[in-house]
Each structure stands twice: as C-alpha cells, then as structure tokens.
Design a protein around this motif. Structure first.
Motif, PDB file in Angstrom:
ATOM      1  N   ALA A   1       0.826  -1.208   0.000  1.00 34.80           N
ATOM      2  CA  ALA A   1       0.000   0.000   0.000  1.00 34.80           C
ATOM      3  C   ALA A   1       0.863   1.262   0.000  1.00 34.80           C
ATOM      4  N   GLN A   2       2.070   1.196   0.552  1.00 34.75           N
ATOM      5  CA  GLN A   2       2.971   2.346   0.539  1.00 34.75           C
ATOM      6  C   GLN A   2       3.641   2.533  -0.816  1.00 34.75           C
ATOM      7  N   ALA A   3       3.819   1.431  -1.551  1.00 38.29           N
ATOM      8  CA  ALA A   3       4.614   1.459  -2.774  1.00 38.29           C
ATOM      9  C   ALA A   3       3.915   2.243  -3.879  1.00 38.29           C
ATOM     10  N   ASP A   4       4.690   2.988  -4.648  1.00 39.19           N
ATOM     11  CA  ASP A   4       4.174   3.627  -5.855  1.00 39.19           C
ATOM     12  C   ASP A   4       4.967   3.233  -7.086  1.00 39.19           C
ATOM     13  N   CYS A   5       5.846   2.225  -6.935  1.00 41.31           N
ATOM     14  CA  CYS A   5       6.593   1.730  -8.086  1.00 41.31           C
ATOM     15  C   CYS A   5       7.121   0.335  -7.797  1.00 41.31           C
ATOM     16  N   LEU A   6       7.573  -0.330  -8.860  1.00 38.40           N
ATOM     17  CA  LEU A   6       8.237  -1.629  -8.769  1.00 38.40           C
ATOM     18  C   LEU A   6       9.630  -1.489  -9.367  1.00 38.40           C
ATOM     19  N   ILE A   7      10.653  -1.880  -8.604  1.00 39.68           N
ATOM     20  CA  ILE A   7      12.011  -1.918  -9.142  1.00 39.68           C
ATOM     21  C   ILE A   7      12.183  -3.249  -9.862  1.00 39.68           C
ATOM     22  N   ASP A   8      12.585  -3.195 -11.120  1.00 37.08           N
ATOM     23  CA  ASP A   8      12.743  -4.374 -11.959  1.00 37.08           C
ATOM     24  C   ASP A   8      14.185  -4.851 -11.862  1.00 37.08           C
ATOM     25  N   ARG A   9      14.369  -6.025 -11.220  1.00 36.96           N
ATOM     26  CA  ARG A   9      15.713  -6.568 -11.018  1.00 36.96           C
ATOM     27  C   ARG A   9      15.876  -7.837 -11.843  1.00 36.96           C
ATOM     28  N   PRO A  10      16.871  -7.916 -12.719  1.00 39.53           N
ATOM     29  CA  PRO A  10      17.040  -9.101 -13.567  1.00 39.53           C
ATOM     30  C   PRO A  10      17.440 -10.328 -12.753  1.00 39.53           C
ATOM     31  N   ALA A  11      17.167 -11.489 -13.313  1.00 37.62           N
ATOM     32  CA  ALA A  11      17.555 -12.741 -12.657  1.00 37.62           C
ATOM     33  C   ALA A  11      19.076 -12.839 -12.571  1.00 37.62           C
ATOM     34  N   GLY A  12      19.568 -13.400 -11.467  1.00 34.01           N
ATOM     35  CA  GLY A  12      20.997 -13.620 -11.306  1.00 34.01           C
ATOM     36  C   GLY A  12      21.832 -12.363 -11.237  1.00 34.01           C
ATOM     37  N   ALA A  13      21.236 -11.265 -10.771  1.00 32.98           N
ATOM     38  CA  ALA A  13      21.963  -9.991 -10.714  1.00 32.98           C
ATOM     39  C   ALA A  13      22.716  -9.870  -9.391  1.00 32.98           C
ATOM     40  N   PRO A  14      23.913  -9.289  -9.402  1.00 35.58           N
ATOM     41  CA  PRO A  14      24.602  -9.020  -8.138  1.00 35.58           C
ATOM     42  C   PRO A  14      23.898  -7.908  -7.378  1.00 35.58           C
ATOM     43  N   ALA A  15      24.313  -7.713  -6.144  1.00 33.30           N
ATOM     44  CA  ALA A  15      23.735  -6.632  -5.349  1.00 33.30           C
ATOM     45  C   ALA A  15      23.957  -5.296  -6.058  1.00 33.30           C
ATOM     46  N   ALA A  16      22.938  -4.440  -5.984  1.00 32.24           N
ATOM     47  CA  ALA A  16      23.062  -3.083  -6.530  1.00 32.24           C
ATOM     48  C   ALA A  16      23.422  -2.135  -5.395  1.00 32.24           C
ATOM     49  N   LYS A  17      24.228  -1.153  -5.696  1.00 34.43           N
ATOM     50  CA  LYS A  17      24.654  -0.190  -4.700  1.00 34.43           C
ATOM     51  C   LYS A  17      23.780   1.057  -4.753  1.00 34.43           C
ATOM     52  N   ALA A  18      23.640   1.713  -3.611  1.00 32.68           N
ATOM     53  CA  ALA A  18      22.969   3.008  -3.603  1.00 32.68           C
ATOM     54  C   ALA A  18      23.674   3.933  -4.589  1.00 32.68           C
ATOM     55  N   GLY A  19      22.889   4.582  -5.442  1.00 33.81           N
ATOM     56  CA  GLY A  19      23.453   5.434  -6.477  1.00 33.81           C
ATOM     57  C   GLY A  19      23.444   4.792  -7.850  1.00 33.81           C
ATOM     58  N   ASP A  20      23.297   3.452  -7.900  1.00 38.89           N
ATOM     59  CA  ASP A  20      23.168   2.785  -9.197  1.00 38.89           C
ATOM     60  C   ASP A  20      21.830   3.165  -9.840  1.00 38.89           C
ATOM     61  N   ARG A  21      21.792   3.148 -11.144  1.00 42.81           N
ATOM     62  CA  ARG A  21      20.551   3.406 -11.867  1.00 42.81           C
ATOM     63  C   ARG A  21      19.823   2.089 -12.084  1.00 42.81           C
ATOM     64  N   VAL A  22      18.509   2.097 -11.834  1.00 43.93           N
ATOM     65  CA  VAL A  22      17.715   0.876 -11.914  1.00 43.93           C
ATOM     66  C   VAL A  22      16.428   1.158 -12.687  1.00 43.93           C
ATOM     67  N   PRO A  23      15.918   0.171 -13.442  1.00 41.65           N
ATOM     68  CA  PRO A  23      14.639   0.351 -14.145  1.00 41.65           C
ATOM     69  C   PRO A  23      13.482   0.237 -13.158  1.00 41.65           C
ATOM     70  N   VAL A  24      12.465   1.079 -13.364  1.00 43.81           N
ATOM     71  CA  VAL A  24      11.350   1.173 -12.428  1.00 43.81           C
ATOM     72  C   VAL A  24      10.043   1.246 -13.197  1.00 43.81           C
ATOM     73  N   PHE A  25       9.046   0.489 -12.761  1.00 42.94           N
ATOM     74  CA  PHE A  25       7.684   0.624 -13.250  1.00 42.94           C
ATOM     75  C   PHE A  25       6.911   1.541 -12.297  1.00 42.94           C
ATOM     76  N   CYS A  26       6.348   2.613 -12.808  1.00 47.87           N
ATOM     77  CA  CYS A  26       5.527   3.494 -11.988  1.00 47.87           C
ATOM     78  C   CYS A  26       4.113   2.921 -11.897  1.00 47.87           C
ATOM     79  N   LEU A  27       3.636   2.702 -10.695  1.00 50.73           N
ATOM     80  CA  LEU A  27       2.312   2.100 -10.511  1.00 50.73           C
ATOM     81  C   LEU A  27       1.191   3.092 -10.746  1.00 50.73           C
ATOM     82  N   ARG A  28       1.474   4.375 -10.648  1.00 55.75           N
ATOM     83  CA  ARG A  28       0.412   5.374 -10.780  1.00 55.75           C
ATOM     84  C   ARG A  28      -0.093   5.500 -12.201  1.00 55.75           C
ATOM     85  N   ASN A  29       0.752   5.169 -13.195  1.00 57.21           N
ATOM     86  CA  ASN A  29       0.304   5.347 -14.580  1.00 57.21           C
ATOM     87  C   ASN A  29       0.176   4.044 -15.337  1.00 57.21           C
ATOM     88  N   GLY A  30       0.385   2.917 -14.668  1.00 62.83           N
ATOM     89  CA  GLY A  30       0.205   1.648 -15.345  1.00 62.83           C
ATOM     90  C   GLY A  30       1.250   1.355 -16.367  1.00 62.83           C
TER      91      GLY A  30
END
Length: 404
Positions: free
Chosen positions: A375-404
């Motif tokens: 209920a708090q979330a307004d997006c989904l971070i899309d993380r590929p399979a078998g990916a290493p840990a991402a660091k703060a500051g890395d760029r990540v793909p995001v789905f915005c839930l507000r616009n579908g």
C-alpha cells in the motif's frame, strides 16, 4: 531447487506475448465527447473536419499594423470573435487582442507594451518584425489531416483536439466484460468476523479496483471455498465474460483446485509458471465461448502482493490489448537506487518501492503477503535474474504504478 523446473519457466516477455496474442478483440461504438467513467482507445484514425486556426490570428494583445515603420493611424479594432470589417491601407493599424483575426493588409503585431499612443496615432518603441506574434492559418492542423491515430488513449487533451477539429463523437473500442474470482477456504467476506485461521478476502477488491478504470463494473464471483462444486458454480457465472481473472489455487497442491476446475469446465491450459518473483504460479487458459472469441482466463497467485504484481504485468495489459491499445505493456523509467539492493536468484524480481525525488527506496517488507508495504509502494524496481547486489546510487529500471 530443481534446475530443470526453473529453466522450464517462461520468461516475462514470452509469457506476456503469449497472453496478449489471446486477447479478445472487441467491437467499436460511437460515443459523444462528454466525459465518461472508463478509459477508451480510438477504434480508427480521426481526420480533421476543419482547419485550425481557420485564419491568421494574433498571438498577443497589441496593434496589427500595415507594412512600414509607422506611425500608424488607428482605424478600428479586431477582437476574438469580432474581426475588423475592412482592410488596412498604408500607415493604418487596428487594436487587436489575442486570438483575434489579423485584418487584411496587416503584416506585424506591435505589442501593447511596445506601443506609444497619441490620440489615434500609434508609434512602435521597438520596431516590429514581419510575421512575429502571428499564428498562421492551419499551423495546428488542416482539414483532412490525421489528428488522432487508431489506438490513441482517451484523455482530456484528446477530447479537446477532437472538438477543435469539428467532431462531436468518436469511435471507441468497447471494453471487455471481466469477472474476478478469488478462492480459498481461509477467506471470509471483508468486515465479517475473522478467526485466527482466516483472512479477509482482499484480492477480489484489489483486482476489481485495478481494472475498473478500463472496464467499469467488474463481476465479482468470490470469495469461493476450495470445493469443486462451489468452484464449478462460480465458473458457470463467468460464462458470458470475455476475461476471467482468478486469484488463488493456481498451483498444483492438494488444495489448489483451480486448474482442474477449469479443465472440468472445458478450459484449455495454455501455459503455467513464469520466471518472476513474486508471481511464479501464473496460469493462462482459454475456453470456447458461445459467441465471439474464446474466453481468456488469467490465473493469479493467491498471495496479495503476487496477485497485485501479476495483475499489473498481465491483467492490465490484457485488458488494454483487448481494447485496441497498440502499446499495452507497462513501460519502465530509469531512477537512482536510494539504498543498496540485494542480489537476485534465478527469477526476475519486482521489488515494491517508494519514489523520493529522483531516487527509489524499498517500501518495507518484500514478503509476498505484506500488504502494508504494498500500500505504501508507488513503483516496482525491476531486477534481472541472477543480478549481483546493486549499490545506492546505481541506476535501476522502475515501473511506476500510478500510470500503469
């Protein structure tokens, strides 16, 4: 973990493509331009019935002046809706307002703030440039131009453009009728007394709310207990639907009865299980309809977060494709991770997150039953399979839930 079972899972893209290929195509109907409650997509290209603007107009308040350095004698006025009745001679001008028709013989607009007035004479404190501050006839669109393409989504601006182009009605693709069935012995109606071994049935409400902006009222068939006869009776009520979305029981455990109930009902399973987390036990099936295209059945997992994520990635695109949307899948944007993100395993993961400026952070627990974080979330971070840990500051793909 059985590696063969993992590798047999469909990828997200393959599963989406197979589902959208089954989307029931809907006919069109003509509707007026008055606002309506659900979204629509144009059933065909729309051409302009008039030219906009139909004449040269002033883009600013000031004076429409004949060629020459001035001064000019003011001989009248042109205002929006009431044009000047004649043509300008040499060294003449008219007072003009924004949106008013440029009189014949006028070449330039002297802005109001650049005009010095003495009686009926107008002098420019800044020499006007020929053609500046003039909206030429047809600069927006001309009669016969395609102004809206087939598949264009309803929006206030689309309605305004259609009206400006001379249309009072538009052909929209009709939405599919959708039924939602949530099942499970543990479910009780929202607000009913709830024992420790029970939970309120929230998935049906959630899915209906997600789909309502597109299809209007959703036929709610649940909650239904894990009982073959009860499921069979509920499925019969979906007989005339174009799309059936189920939640719960899509796996193959002893008490997961949806697949068998669908087969008993005459449905054919197209595929089952997708390599995503949450949402692996996703199922797609079809059933012959008494009239028109096959009924499409989308079986979602029962865990509420899994149900939400798979509805976002599959149910909404299916409905949009059925309505003629040429680009029904949600699109990602790139944002900055506001914190470290854990590595992923063998499935593509969708992390519930919150947008904060140009950054995203996780929205609490990532457990597939955690509704408070969802209920708090307004997006989904899309993380590929078998990916290493991402660091703060890395760029990540995001789905915005507000616009579908």
């Amino acid at each position: 973990m059985d590696r063969r079972a993992v590798t047999s899972l469909l990828s997200l893209e393959e599963a989406q493509a197979r589902l959208l290929a089954l989307a029931p195509q809907r006919p069109s109907s003509v509707m007026g331009l008055l606002p309506f409650d659900t979204r629509r997509y144009l059933a065909r290209d729309i051409t302009a019935r008039r030219t906009q603007p139909a004449a040269d107009l002033s883009a600013m308040d000031g004076y429409a002046v004949a060629p020459g350095p001035g001064p000019w004698q003011r001989v009248g006025e042109s205002r929006a809706g009431v044009p000047f009745g004649g043509a300008l001679a040499h060294d003449q001008c008219v007072r003009i307002s924004t949106g008013a028709v440029l009189p014949e013989g006028a070449e330039s607009i002297v802005l109001q703030e650049d005009a010095a007035i003495s009686g009926d004479m107008v002098t420019a404190t800044e020499p006007p440039s020929a053609g500046r501050h003039i909206r030429r006839a047809g600069f927006d669109f001309r009669e016969g131009d395609v102004i809206l393409e087939r598949g264009t989504a309803w929006s206030p601006a689309v309605l305004a453009l259609a009206a400006a182009a001379g249309h009072a009605q538009l052909p929209w693709t009709e939405p599919p009728s959708v039924a939602v069935l949530d099942s499970g012995d543990e479910l009780v109606a929202p607000g009913a007394p709830c024992a420790a071994h029970q939970i309120p049935a929230s998935n049906g409400l959630m899915l209906g709310a997600m789909l309502y902006p597109y299809v209007g009222m959703v036929d709610s068939l649940g909650p239904v207990t894990d009982d073959r006869m009860a499921l069979a009776a509920a499925l019969e009520r979906a007989e005339d639907s174009h799309i059936l979305v189920t939640s719960g029981g899509a796996s193959v455990g002893d008490h997961d009865l949806i697949q068998q109930a669908l087969k008993d009902w005459g449905a054919k399973i197209d595929f089952w299980r997708v390599a995503i987390k949450p949402g692996k036990p996703l199922m797609v099936a079809t059933r012959p309809s008494r009239s028109g295209p096959d009924l499409v059945i989308l079986g979602l997992p029962g865990n509420p977060v899994s149900s939400f994520v798979t509805a976002f990635l599959f149910a909404l695109p299916l409905v949009r494709a059925s309505m003629g949307d040429p680009h029904p899948l949600p699109r990602t944007i790139t944002m900055i991770a506001g914190e470290d993100l854990p590595p992923t395993e063998r499935r593509r993961e969708f992390l519930r997150a919150v947008i904060e400026g140009d950054r995203v952070r996780l929205a609490g627990s990532q457990d597939s039953s955690a509704l408070a974080a969802l209920a708090q979330a307004d997006c989904l971070i899309d993380r590929p399979a078998g990916a290493p840990a991402a660091k703060a500051g890395d760029r990540v793909p995001v789905f915005c839930l507000r616009n579908g």
